[in-house]
Motif scaffolding. Structure first.
Motif, PDB file in Angstrom:
ATOM      1  N   GLN A 113       0.828  -1.198   0.000  1.00 56.20           N
ATOM      2  CA  GLN A 113       0.000   0.000   0.000  1.00 56.20           C
ATOM      3  C   GLN A 113       0.870   1.258   0.000  1.00 56.20           C
ATOM      4  O   GLN A 113       0.594   2.213  -0.744  1.00 56.20           O
ATOM      5  CB  GLN A 113      -0.909  -0.015   1.236  1.00 56.20           C
ATOM      6  N   ALA A 114       1.933   1.231   0.835  1.00 52.51           N
ATOM      7  CA  ALA A 114       2.827   2.388   0.886  1.00 52.51           C
ATOM      8  C   ALA A 114       3.546   2.579  -0.449  1.00 52.51           C
ATOM      9  O   ALA A 114       3.708   3.713  -0.931  1.00 52.51           O
ATOM     10  CB  ALA A 114       3.847   2.207   2.016  1.00 52.51           C
ATOM     11  N   ALA A 115       3.983   1.460  -1.065  1.00 57.38           N
ATOM     12  CA  ALA A 115       4.669   1.548  -2.352  1.00 57.38           C
ATOM     13  C   ALA A 115       3.740   2.092  -3.429  1.00 57.38           C
ATOM     14  O   ALA A 115       4.140   2.893  -4.284  1.00 57.38           O
ATOM     15  CB  ALA A 115       5.189   0.166  -2.756  1.00 57.38           C
ATOM     16  N   LYS A 116       2.477   1.648  -3.389  1.00 56.06           N
ATOM     17  CA  LYS A 116       1.509   2.131  -4.379  1.00 56.06           C
ATOM     18  C   LYS A 116       1.300   3.633  -4.224  1.00 56.06           C
ATOM     19  O   LYS A 116       1.315   4.390  -5.216  1.00 56.06           O
ATOM     20  CB  LYS A 116       0.185   1.404  -4.207  1.00 56.06           C
ATOM     21  N   GLU A 117       1.091   4.060  -2.973  1.00 54.93           N
ATOM     22  CA  GLU A 117       0.861   5.492  -2.740  1.00 54.93           C
ATOM     23  C   GLU A 117       2.072   6.326  -3.170  1.00 54.93           C
ATOM     24  O   GLU A 117       1.919   7.390  -3.774  1.00 54.93           O
ATOM     25  CB  GLU A 117       0.561   5.711  -1.254  1.00 54.93           C
ATOM     26  N   LYS A 118       3.264   5.784  -2.865  1.00 58.18           N
ATOM     27  CA  LYS A 118       4.475   6.512  -3.248  1.00 58.18           C
ATOM     28  C   LYS A 118       4.624   6.585  -4.765  1.00 58.18           C
ATOM     29  O   LYS A 118       4.942   7.645  -5.336  1.00 58.18           O
ATOM     30  CB  LYS A 118       5.698   5.831  -2.637  1.00 58.18           C
ATOM     31  N   VAL A 120       2.234   6.287  -7.084  1.00 58.08           N
ATOM     32  CA  VAL A 120       1.197   7.147  -7.670  1.00 58.08           C
ATOM     33  C   VAL A 120       1.541   8.618  -7.461  1.00 58.08           C
ATOM     34  O   VAL A 120       1.397   9.446  -8.373  1.00 58.08           O
ATOM     35  CB  VAL A 120      -0.168   6.803  -7.047  1.00 58.08           C
ATOM     36  N   LYS A 121       2.011   8.939  -6.245  1.00 56.17           N
ATOM     37  CA  LYS A 121       2.360  10.330  -5.949  1.00 56.17           C
ATOM     38  C   LYS A 121       3.499  10.812  -6.843  1.00 56.17           C
ATOM     39  O   LYS A 121       3.436  11.910  -7.426  1.00 56.17           O
ATOM     40  CB  LYS A 121       2.746  10.454  -4.477  1.00 56.17           C
ATOM     41  N   GLU A 122       4.544   9.981  -6.949  1.00 51.90           N
ATOM     42  CA  GLU A 122       5.683  10.373  -7.786  1.00 51.90           C
ATOM     43  C   GLU A 122       5.278  10.476  -9.250  1.00 51.90           C
ATOM     44  O   GLU A 122       5.728  11.385  -9.972  1.00 51.90           O
ATOM     45  CB  GLU A 122       6.815   9.353  -7.619  1.00 51.90           C
ATOM     46  N   GLN A 126       5.600  13.805 -11.483  1.00 52.79           N
ATOM     47  CA  GLN A 126       6.346  13.813 -12.743  1.00 52.79           C
ATOM     48  C   GLN A 126       5.457  14.215 -13.916  1.00 52.79           C
ATOM     49  O   GLN A 126       5.880  14.957 -14.812  1.00 52.79           O
ATOM     50  CB  GLN A 126       6.953  12.432 -12.985  1.00 52.79           C
ATOM     51  N   ALA A 127       4.217  13.707 -13.893  1.00 51.94           N
ATOM     52  CA  ALA A 127       3.298  14.044 -14.981  1.00 51.94           C
ATOM     53  C   ALA A 127       2.995  15.541 -14.995  1.00 51.94           C
ATOM     54  O   ALA A 127       2.979  16.178 -16.066  1.00 51.94           O
ATOM     55  CB  ALA A 127       2.003  13.234 -14.838  1.00 51.94           C
ATOM     56  N   GLU A 128       2.754  16.117 -13.811  1.00 55.51           N
ATOM     57  CA  GLU A 128       2.469  17.555 -13.733  1.00 55.51           C
ATOM     58  C   GLU A 128       3.676  18.377 -14.189  1.00 55.51           C
ATOM     59  O   GLU A 128       3.533  19.384 -14.898  1.00 55.51           O
ATOM     60  CB  GLU A 128       2.071  17.924 -12.299  1.00 55.51           C
ATOM     61  N   ALA A 129       4.870  17.931 -13.775  1.00 58.25           N
ATOM     62  CA  ALA A 129       6.077  18.664 -14.172  1.00 58.25           C
ATOM     63  C   ALA A 129       6.274  18.614 -15.686  1.00 58.25           C
ATOM     64  O   ALA A 129       6.625  19.620 -16.323  1.00 58.25           O
ATOM     65  CB  ALA A 129       7.294  18.077 -13.460  1.00 58.25           C
ATOM     66  N   ARG A 130       6.042  17.439 -16.265  1.00 56.52           N
ATOM     67  CA  ARG A 130       6.194  17.311 -17.724  1.00 56.52           C
ATOM     68  C   ARG A 130       5.122  18.105 -18.471  1.00 56.52           C
ATOM     69  O   ARG A 130       5.397  18.672 -19.538  1.00 56.52           O
ATOM     70  CB  ARG A 130       6.143  15.843 -18.108  1.00 56.52           C
ATOM     71  N   LYS A 131       3.930  18.129 -17.899  1.00 52.12           N
ATOM     72  CA  LYS A 131       2.879  18.922 -18.546  1.00 52.12           C
ATOM     73  C   LYS A 131       3.222  20.402 -18.525  1.00 52.12           C
ATOM     74  O   LYS A 131       3.013  21.115 -19.524  1.00 52.12           O
ATOM     75  CB  LYS A 131       1.541  18.672 -17.841  1.00 52.12           C
ATOM     76  N   ARG A 132       3.727  20.850 -17.359  1.00 56.30           N
ATOM     77  CA  ARG A 132       4.125  22.270 -17.288  1.00 56.30           C
ATOM     78  C   ARG A 132       5.257  22.567 -18.262  1.00 56.30           C
ATOM     79  O   ARG A 132       5.265  23.595 -18.946  1.00 56.30           O
ATOM     80  CB  ARG A 132       4.559  22.606 -15.850  1.00 56.30           C
ATOM     81  N   GLU A 133       6.224  21.628 -18.299  1.00 57.11           N
ATOM     82  CA  GLU A 133       7.350  21.822 -19.228  1.00 57.11           C
ATOM     83  C   GLU A 133       6.872  21.794 -20.667  1.00 57.11           C
ATOM     84  O   GLU A 133       7.321  22.612 -21.511  1.00 57.11           O
ATOM     85  CB  GLU A 133       8.388  20.722 -19.000  1.00 57.11           C
ATOM     86  N   ALA A 134       5.956  20.875 -20.953  1.00 56.47           N
ATOM     87  CA  ALA A 134       5.432  20.787 -22.325  1.00 56.47           C
ATOM     88  C   ALA A 134       4.657  22.038 -22.691  1.00 56.47           C
ATOM     89  O   ALA A 134       4.759  22.546 -23.822  1.00 56.47           O
ATOM     90  CB  ALA A 134       4.531  19.550 -22.447  1.00 56.47           C
TER      91      ALA A 134
END
Length: 226
Positions: A113-118, A120-122, A126-134
């Protein structure tokens, strides 16, 4: 009675007289001990062996049979005590195994559960950062293209938007893949927890069978003593 039988008859009378104190000890002291206690079993087996030996030597079948009955009864109680101890040990072992597996399954579930949450969060970060960069790259490219002719700028702006959508789709796909891996880990932990529950049921069945078997042996011993 033959004259040759007289010495044996005298010896039998003497043995009965000599055995009387042992009989009193058995009835007054040994009989108060637990039926499966070591001192009582040792005393009864020794007394039975003595009766068997003397009965065979003196040719007295009753004495020998009495000794055999005492020895058999003592042996049966000893076997019952050993079976009880073995059953108790098996129940304890089953309980310990279940507890260990349950703890392991619970820990693995928490880790998954902790690995999944980590993950998903990461992945989201990363997705938000790439979207902003894009988006920033798209804006920069659009600004550069705006200096050109209107038609060319429009075409290139459309190309930028298309590239942006493609890149966002790839980023979203990567995030979904990471989430699927986390779900698989959580599912594995759930399966192990189910296995632990199954082991607990098996342990409970072993305990119930051991209790039933122990009760049967106790009833058999009660009938034998009566």
């Amino acid at each position: 009675m033959k004259i040759s039988d007289v010495p044996f008859a005298i010896l039998r009378l003497q043995y009965r007289a000599a055995r009387l104190p042992l009989q009193i000890i058995e009835e007054q002291l040994v009989a108060r001990l637990d039926a499966e206690s070591s001192p009582r079993l040792i005393y009864e087996r020794s007394l039975g062996a003595l009766d068997i030996t003397v009965g065979n030597v003196l040719g007295d079948q009753k004495i020998a049979e009495r000794g055999a009955a005492i020895a058999d009864r003592s042996e049966a109680r000893l076997l019952a005590a050993e079976l009880d101890a073995q059953a108790d040990a098996e129940v304890r072992e089953a309980g310990q195994n279940f507890k260990a597996r349950r703890q392991s399954a619970s820990q693995q579930r928490q880790n998954a559960q902790a690995a999944k949450e980590k993950t998903v969060k990461e992945s989201r970060q990363q997705a938000e950062a790439r979207k902003r960069e894009a988006a920033q790259n798209a804006e920069e490219r659009a600004a550069s293209l705006g200096k050109r002719a209107d038609k060319a700028a429009t075409q290139r702006t459309a190309a930028v938007e298309n590239a942006k959508r493609t890149e966002n789709a790839q980023i979203d796909a990567m995030a979904k893949t990471a989430a699927k891996r986390a779900d698989a880990q959580l599912k594995d932990a759930h399966e192990k927890r189910t296995e632990a529950a199954s082991i607990r049921k098996d342990a409970d069945r072993v305990a119930e069978l051991a209790d039933v078997e122990k009760e049967k042996r106790q009833q058999a011993r009660a009938v034998e003593e009566n």
